[in-house]
Design a protein around this motif. Structure first.
Motif, PDB file in Angstrom:
ATOM      1  N   VAL A  19       0.843  -1.202   0.000  1.00 20.85           N
ATOM      2  CA  VAL A  19       0.000   0.000   0.000  1.00 20.85           C
ATOM      3  C   VAL A  19       0.874   1.247   0.000  1.00 20.85           C
ATOM      4  O   VAL A  19       0.640   2.188  -0.766  1.00 20.85           O
ATOM      5  CB  VAL A  19      -0.965  -0.006   1.206  1.00 20.85           C
ATOM      6  CG1 VAL A  19      -1.659   1.339   1.367  1.00 20.85           C
ATOM      7  CG2 VAL A  19      -1.991  -1.122   1.069  1.00 20.85           C
TER       8      VAL A  19
ATOM      9  N   VAL B 100       2.664   1.634  -3.452  1.00 22.49           N
ATOM     10  CA  VAL B 100       1.756   2.154  -4.482  1.00 22.49           C
ATOM     11  C   VAL B 100       1.475   3.628  -4.219  1.00 22.49           C
ATOM     12  O   VAL B 100       1.498   4.453  -5.146  1.00 22.49           O
ATOM     13  CB  VAL B 100       0.449   1.328  -4.536  1.00 22.49           C
ATOM     14  CG1 VAL B 100      -0.612   2.037  -5.360  1.00 22.49           C
ATOM     15  CG2 VAL B 100       0.729  -0.054  -5.109  1.00 22.49           C
ATOM     16  N   GLY B 101       1.232   3.978  -2.971  1.00 27.30           N
ATOM     17  CA  GLY B 101       0.948   5.370  -2.646  1.00 27.30           C
ATOM     18  C   GLY B 101       2.107   6.305  -2.948  1.00 27.30           C
ATOM     19  O   GLY B 101       1.907   7.430  -3.405  1.00 27.30           O
TER      20      GLY B 101
ATOM     21  N   HIS C 261       3.515   4.748  -7.249  1.00 29.43           N
ATOM     22  CA  HIS C 261       2.684   4.280  -8.363  1.00 29.43           C
ATOM     23  C   HIS C 261       1.253   4.806  -8.342  1.00 29.43           C
ATOM     24  O   HIS C 261       0.401   4.291  -9.054  1.00 29.43           O
ATOM     25  CB  HIS C 261       2.631   2.748  -8.360  1.00 29.43           C
ATOM     26  CG  HIS C 261       3.974   2.092  -8.361  1.00 29.43           C
ATOM     27  ND1 HIS C 261       4.769   2.036  -9.475  1.00 29.43           N
ATOM     28  CD2 HIS C 261       4.678   1.477  -7.377  1.00 29.43           C
ATOM     29  CE1 HIS C 261       5.891   1.401  -9.180  1.00 29.43           C
ATOM     30  NE2 HIS C 261       5.861   1.064  -7.914  1.00 29.43           N
ATOM     31  N   SER C 262       0.982   5.819  -7.540  1.00 31.01           N
ATOM     32  CA  SER C 262      -0.404   6.269  -7.390  1.00 31.01           C
ATOM     33  C   SER C 262      -1.010   6.768  -8.701  1.00 31.01           C
ATOM     34  O   SER C 262      -2.223   6.643  -8.910  1.00 31.01           O
ATOM     35  CB  SER C 262      -0.513   7.338  -6.310  1.00 31.01           C
ATOM     36  OG  SER C 262       0.274   8.463  -6.638  1.00 31.01           O
ATOM     37  N   ALA C 263      -0.205   7.289  -9.588  1.00 27.98           N
ATOM     38  CA  ALA C 263      -0.724   7.780 -10.867  1.00 27.98           C
ATOM     39  C   ALA C 263      -1.218   6.640 -11.761  1.00 27.98           C
ATOM     40  O   ALA C 263      -1.981   6.876 -12.702  1.00 27.98           O
ATOM     41  CB  ALA C 263       0.340   8.583 -11.601  1.00 27.98           C
ATOM     42  N   ASP C 264      -0.806   5.407 -11.458  1.00 30.94           N
ATOM     43  CA  ASP C 264      -1.149   4.270 -12.308  1.00 30.94           C
ATOM     44  C   ASP C 264      -2.293   3.408 -11.772  1.00 30.94           C
ATOM     45  O   ASP C 264      -2.614   2.378 -12.358  1.00 30.94           O
ATOM     46  CB  ASP C 264       0.081   3.373 -12.495  1.00 30.94           C
ATOM     47  CG  ASP C 264       1.185   4.090 -13.228  1.00 30.94           C
ATOM     48  OD1 ASP C 264       0.887   4.901 -14.117  1.00 30.94           O
ATOM     49  OD2 ASP C 264       2.361   3.847 -12.893  1.00 30.94           O
ATOM     50  N   ILE C 265      -2.897   3.814 -10.656  1.00 28.80           N
ATOM     51  CA  ILE C 265      -3.915   2.967 -10.024  1.00 28.80           C
ATOM     52  C   ILE C 265      -5.044   2.618 -10.988  1.00 28.80           C
ATOM     53  O   ILE C 265      -5.512   1.485 -11.024  1.00 28.80           O
ATOM     54  CB  ILE C 265      -4.460   3.617  -8.741  1.00 28.80           C
ATOM     55  CG1 ILE C 265      -3.371   3.617  -7.669  1.00 28.80           C
ATOM     56  CG2 ILE C 265      -5.703   2.891  -8.231  1.00 28.80           C
ATOM     57  CD1 ILE C 265      -3.732   4.352  -6.393  1.00 28.80           C
TER      58      ILE C 265
ATOM     59  N   GLN D 269       2.131  -5.273  -8.313  1.00 30.05           N
ATOM     60  CA  GLN D 269       1.854  -4.786  -6.964  1.00 30.05           C
ATOM     61  C   GLN D 269       0.526  -5.355  -6.450  1.00 30.05           C
ATOM     62  O   GLN D 269       0.401  -5.688  -5.269  1.00 30.05           O
ATOM     63  CB  GLN D 269       1.805  -3.252  -6.944  1.00 30.05           C
ATOM     64  CG  GLN D 269       3.135  -2.599  -7.230  1.00 30.05           C
ATOM     65  CD  GLN D 269       3.454  -2.451  -8.719  1.00 30.05           C
ATOM     66  OE1 GLN D 269       2.744  -2.928  -9.594  1.00 30.05           O
ATOM     67  NE2 GLN D 269       4.559  -1.776  -9.003  1.00 30.05           N
TER      68      GLN D 269
END
Length: 132
Positions: free
Chosen positions: A80, A83-84, A87-91, A105
């Motif tokens: 978590v 990703v935060g 990679h948050s732009a790719d959620i 992930q």
């Protein structure tokens, strides 16, 4: 023939060893880049060293089957945070080939959740605790 415990062993080995490779890379090359990321978020840069808990210690515990549920929830939390932070732009994005941009992930996160709910199985270092 059904052998859930063997399946859990294979799953633990796969999940733990694959993440451990990421941890070994950070042990080898350092975590300075993560310190900068934490600093840019207004957090202390020493938090970068916590990655060793989620990418080295938790995976080793998962592989050997010791306190697997506890290690799995730490592992899931690590994903978590990863990703935060990175990679948050790719959620909500898809890759060029049509898969979810964060499928690796996601597999790590949901795999860790599955281990949290199932436990290690009988082929583990410890099997008599609520955290196994």
């Amino acid at each position: 023939m059904k052998n859930n415990d063997l399946g859990l062993l294979i799953f633990r080995l796969s999940l733990g060893l694959l993440m451990l490779l990421h941890g070994i890379a950070k042990l080898t090359h350092g975590v300075d880049f993560l310190g900068d990321m934490f600093k840019n978020l207004g957090l202390p840069s020493f938090l970068a060293y916590s990655v060793y808990i989620g990418e080295v210690i938790a995976p080793v515990l998962i592989v050997i089957g010791y306190r697997t549920k506890l290690a799995a929830i730490v592992f899931a939390f690590t994903m978590v945070v990863a990703v935060g932070m990175a990679h948050s732009a790719d959620i909500f994005s898809l890759s060029e080939t049509g898969g979810w941009a964060l499928e690796l992930q996601g597999l790590y996160f949901f795999g860790a959740l599955a281990l949290f709910f199932t436990g290690a199985g009988k082929y583990a270092a410890s099997t008599n605790s609520k955290w196994d």
